[in-house]
Design a protein around this motif. Structure first.
Motif, PDB file in Angstrom:
ATOM      1  N   PRO A  95       0.910  -0.676  -0.493  1.00 13.52           N
ATOM      2  CA  PRO A  95       0.168  -0.145  -0.375  1.00 13.52           C
ATOM      3  C   PRO A  95       0.995   1.439   0.043  1.00 13.52           C
ATOM      4  CG  PRO A  95      -0.834  -1.930   1.598  1.00 13.52           C
ATOM      5  CD  PRO A  95       0.673  -1.927   1.279  1.00 13.52           C
ATOM      6  N   ALA A  96       2.343   0.731   0.897  1.00 11.09           N
ATOM      7  CA  ALA A  96       3.193   2.554   1.071  1.00 11.09           C
ATOM      8  C   ALA A  96       3.515   2.566  -0.374  1.00 11.09           C
ATOM      9  CB  ALA A  96       3.565   2.204   1.750  1.00 11.09           C
ATOM     10  N   ARG A  97       3.998   1.185  -1.074  1.00 12.11           N
ATOM     11  CA  ARG A  97       4.843   1.333  -2.147  1.00 12.11           C
ATOM     12  C   ARG A  97       4.019   2.109  -3.653  1.00 12.11           C
ATOM     13  NH1 ARG A  97       5.240  -3.739  -3.691  1.00 12.11           N
ATOM     14  NH2 ARG A  97       6.012  -3.642  -1.940  1.00 12.11           N
ATOM     15  N   THR A  98       2.478   2.279  -3.216  1.00 11.43           N
ATOM     16  CA  THR A  98       1.293   2.367  -4.272  1.00 11.43           C
ATOM     17  C   THR A  98       1.189   3.913  -4.183  1.00 11.43           C
ATOM     18  OG1 THR A  98       0.053   0.666  -4.433  1.00 11.43           O
ATOM     19  CG2 THR A  98      -0.725   2.671  -5.063  1.00 11.43           C
ATOM     20  N   ARG A  99       1.784   4.379  -2.862  1.00 14.05           N
ATOM     21  CA  ARG A  99       1.507   6.157  -2.968  1.00 14.05           C
ATOM     22  C   ARG A  99       2.716   6.500  -3.185  1.00 14.05           C
ATOM     23  NH1 ARG A  99      -1.048   3.468   2.166  1.00 14.05           N
ATOM     24  NH2 ARG A  99       0.578   3.829   3.092  1.00 14.05           N
ATOM     25  N   ALA A 100       4.003   5.751  -2.541  1.00 20.16           N
ATOM     26  CA  ALA A 100       5.450   6.334  -2.995  1.00 20.16           C
ATOM     27  C   ALA A 100       6.010   5.923  -4.668  1.00 20.16           C
ATOM     28  CB  ALA A 100       6.835   5.378  -2.627  1.00 20.16           C
ATOM     29  N   LEU A 101       4.920   5.354  -5.046  1.00 17.08           N
ATOM     30  CA  LEU A 101       5.003   4.948  -7.031  1.00 17.08           C
ATOM     31  C   LEU A 101       4.439   6.306  -7.373  1.00 17.08           C
ATOM     32  CD1 LEU A 101       6.617   3.788  -9.012  1.00 17.08           C
ATOM     33  CD2 LEU A 101       3.797   2.637  -9.688  1.00 17.08           C
ATOM     34  N   ALA A 102       3.298   6.356  -7.353  1.00 15.23           N
ATOM     35  CA  ALA A 102       2.549   7.654  -7.807  1.00 15.23           C
ATOM     36  C   ALA A 102       3.169   8.991  -7.438  1.00 15.23           C
ATOM     37  CB  ALA A 102       0.802   7.587  -6.804  1.00 15.23           C
ATOM     38  N   GLN A 103       3.382   9.564  -6.072  1.00 16.79           N
ATOM     39  CA  GLN A 103       4.286  10.726  -6.197  1.00 16.79           C
ATOM     40  C   GLN A 103       5.573  10.239  -6.583  1.00 16.79           C
ATOM     41  OE1 GLN A 103       6.174  11.040  -1.937  1.00 16.79           O
ATOM     42  NE2 GLN A 103       5.531  12.710  -1.996  1.00 16.79           N
ATOM     43  N   TRP A 104       6.435   9.463  -6.993  1.00 17.83           N
ATOM     44  CA  TRP A 104       7.121   9.983  -7.805  1.00 17.83           C
ATOM     45  C   TRP A 104       7.446  10.106  -9.516  1.00 17.83           C
ATOM     46  CZ3 TRP A 104      10.836   4.859 -10.194  1.00 17.83           C
ATOM     47  CH2 TRP A 104      12.058   5.624 -10.196  1.00 17.83           C
ATOM     48  N   ALA A 105       5.794   9.072  -9.902  1.00 17.47           N
ATOM     49  CA  ALA A 105       5.267   9.711 -10.518  1.00 17.47           C
ATOM     50  C   ALA A 105       4.471  11.517 -11.353  1.00 17.47           C
ATOM     51  CB  ALA A 105       4.209   8.045 -11.766  1.00 17.47           C
ATOM     52  N   GLY A 106       4.071  11.249 -10.091  1.00 18.21           N
ATOM     53  CA  GLY A 106       3.372  12.514 -10.278  1.00 18.21           C
ATOM     54  C   GLY A 106       4.733  13.632 -10.622  1.00 18.21           C
TER      55      GLY A 106
END
Length: 199
Positions: A95-106
């Motif tokens: 779950p935290a990986r999803t948030r970290a990936l979304a932040q990086w992609a943004g």
């Protein structure tokens, strides 16, 4: 010499260029090693359907590459920074990986390209024309991780449990309980556990 393209995914193979088992864990110490990494992972031209292709498959002539197509110290530093960001994302639970990936992609310069695939439209993430090597590797990594999630591999994406190894891998075993990136690490971990029990 250990090859770079072990999984074929830039996201994992780049993260795994830091090897705690080595006296010097840095597997990308110079531009020559980075060039070999790019060649093994197809970043010299054919990106396996990800990233912008350049006519003739040249590595040189892009922003962020030194004059004459040589990789520079700045390229190396920027790729090391992408690797650290990747390792941070991969070290999170799903779950935290999803948030970290979304932040990086943004924070990345990502373009969405729609192309035909089997008569139907398909979207593909790509780095904009003129992106430097680190940006292309970052965008390709994000695209691969999203593909992995879409194929059901997100929960099976793990870091090796054998200390000090922290290599990333996708558990493709049927039960989905694999803890180690390789038999090398499994054997070392079992031997260490056996010594601890005896000692």
């Amino acid at each position: 010499m250990r090859q770079f393209a072990e999984t074929g995914l830039v996201a994992l193979d780049l993260a795994n260029t830091w090897d705690e088992y080595l006296d010097d864990p840095e597997r990308l110490p110079d531009a020559a090693a980075l060039h070999r990494f790019c060649h093994e992972l197809g970043e010299h031209g054919d990106l396996g359907g990800r990233g912008e292709l350049r006519e003739g498959g040249e590595l040189g002539g892009r922003r962020g590459l030194a004059e004459g197509g040589e990789l520079s110290v700045d390229d190396l530093r920027a790729v090391h920074a992408v690797r650290e960001r990747l390792r941070t994302v991969l070290s999170c639970d799903p779950p935290a990986r999803t948030r970290a990936l979304a932040q990086w992609a943004g924070a990345l310069p990502i373009r969405v390209v729609v192309e035909e695939s089997g008569g139907a439209p398909r979207q593909r993430l790509t780095a904009p024309e003129g992106s430097d090597l680190a940006e292309r590797l970052a965008v390709r990594s994000v695209a691969e991780l999203l593909d992995l999630a879409a194929s059901g591999g997100w929960e099976r994406l793990r870091l090796c449990a054998a200390d000090p190894c922290k290599d990333a891998f996708v558990d493709q075993s049927r039960p989905g309980k694999r803890q180690f990136c390789s038999t090398r690490c499994a054997n070392r971990a079992h031997a260490a556990a056996s010594r601890a029990r005896r000692g």
